[in-house]
Design a protein around this motif. Sequence first.
Motif, PDB file in Angstrom:
ATOM      1  N   ASN A 131       1.086  -1.134   0.029  1.00  0.00           N
ATOM      2  CA  ASN A 131       0.031   0.054   0.096  1.00  0.00           C
ATOM      3  C   ASN A 131       0.935   1.149   0.197  1.00  0.00           C
ATOM      4  OD1 ASN A 131      -1.894   1.968   0.685  1.00  0.00           O
ATOM      5  ND2 ASN A 131      -3.139   0.589   1.956  1.00  0.00           N
TER       6      ASN A 131
ATOM      7  N   ASN B  18      -3.246   5.132   1.057  1.00  0.00           N
ATOM      8  CA  ASN B  18      -4.146   4.776   2.126  1.00  0.00           C
ATOM      9  C   ASN B  18      -4.995   6.024   2.910  1.00  0.00           C
ATOM     10  OD1 ASN B  18      -5.139   2.632   3.710  1.00  0.00           O
ATOM     11  ND2 ASN B  18      -3.916   3.003   5.396  1.00  0.00           N
TER      12      ASN B  18
ATOM     13  N   PHE C 250      -9.064   6.170  -0.536  1.00  0.00           N
ATOM     14  CA  PHE C 250     -10.172   5.357  -0.608  1.00  0.00           C
ATOM     15  C   PHE C 250     -11.674   5.781  -0.425  1.00  0.00           C
ATOM     16  CE2 PHE C 250      -6.751   2.073  -0.314  1.00  0.00           C
ATOM     17  CZ  PHE C 250      -6.980   1.217  -1.177  1.00  0.00           C
TER      18      PHE C 250
ATOM     19  N   SER D 298     -11.332  -1.023  -4.417  1.00  0.00           N
ATOM     20  CA  SER D 298     -12.568  -1.025  -3.737  1.00  0.00           C
ATOM     21  C   SER D 298     -13.586  -1.639  -4.662  1.00  0.00           C
ATOM     22  CB  SER D 298     -12.935   0.577  -3.624  1.00  0.00           C
ATOM     23  OG  SER D 298     -11.966   1.172  -3.024  1.00  0.00           O
TER      24      SER D 298
ATOM     25  N   PHE E  57      -8.152   2.636   4.002  1.00  0.00           N
ATOM     26  CA  PHE E  57      -8.732   1.335   3.284  1.00  0.00           C
ATOM     27  C   PHE E  57      -9.490   0.500   4.129  1.00  0.00           C
ATOM     28  CE2 PHE E  57      -7.305  -3.013   1.152  1.00  0.00           C
ATOM     29  CZ  PHE E  57      -8.606  -2.936   0.259  1.00  0.00           C
TER      30      PHE E  57
END
Length: 331
Positions: A53, A106, A109, A126, A190
């Motif tokens: 990430n 991060n 999202f 997502s 996330f």
Amino acid sequence: MSEAPHLTFDLVSPGVSMGHLFVPGGADCGELSLPVFSLNKGEGPRLLVTRGNHGNELEGPLVARQLIEWLPEAPTGGRVIVLPVLNPLAVEAWSRNTPLDGLNLNRVFPGRADGSVTERIGDAVSRVLLAMADTVFDLHSFGPTWDFPPAATTHPIADRDLMARTVRMAEAFKLPLALVWDCNDTAGMFDILAQNQGKVFVCAEFGGGTVGADNLAIYEAGVRNELIALGLLEGQAEYPTFRQEKSGQTLETHPSDELKSPAPGIFEPGCSVLDEVKQGDLLGILHPMESLSSESIDIRAPGRSLVVAIRSGAHVEMNEGIAIVARPLKI
Ligand SMILES: [Zn+2]
């Protein structure tokens, strides 16, 4: 109009399958293909494991590769999807954020289909992958400027049942620390997206910033323990060894538990992570460097607590975090 995000293969196929998550191109760069592994052994829990990430946290992608090696031979059930590198542009640059648009994946999202490349990755993950899982493990590292013990973390969740299940899952990693982390900077994470959809989401963290064999072994053992706890893998869960001990504890930390630097300078740690401290114990010393007539400043524990993070290896500005303490979790 560009193609919608999609998988290049059928995840429902039994056994092992591999392909890519297609992330459409945009004004800033062309399309991306993120490698995805799937093991489908029929009915059972549906787990999504993501890594990479943040691009300067490399243990996760390596443990993902190891998992893909041994998992198909192990006695398993259910479905495991592994995405070893969420943000290839950041990993290639060894950068926390995506160099192209400067964004932290991060914090974007659920992403945006018509956004910049980081937002398009967030949108694809997502919409396409998150929908296929009930449980998500996102493996991070705490980065090169902090000492932090191997930990499974979550933020507080308003839904008490989901909170209890998430804490149980964090404890099942059997890492030295399971941490409920109340912090102010959670918009666009996330885990918040997944938890708002009722999914169990646990984030793993590590201090350091350089990849070492001991840390990798602890991380891999934690992931194996989680698979056992979920019923995806047969076997006996076991605490990995950390500093000659096999144990874990569950703590909580709040925004007021983060100690800030009273001045710019270099922080000299005076304790280690997981040390128990009482009010007034020395956590470290802040050394101002711009004037030798400025005295060094002792940083002391505000109360009885455990040290969970300690700044190391970086010059700090005034009001930057230098230590985080925590206390046993009360639910
Ligand atoms: Zn991270």
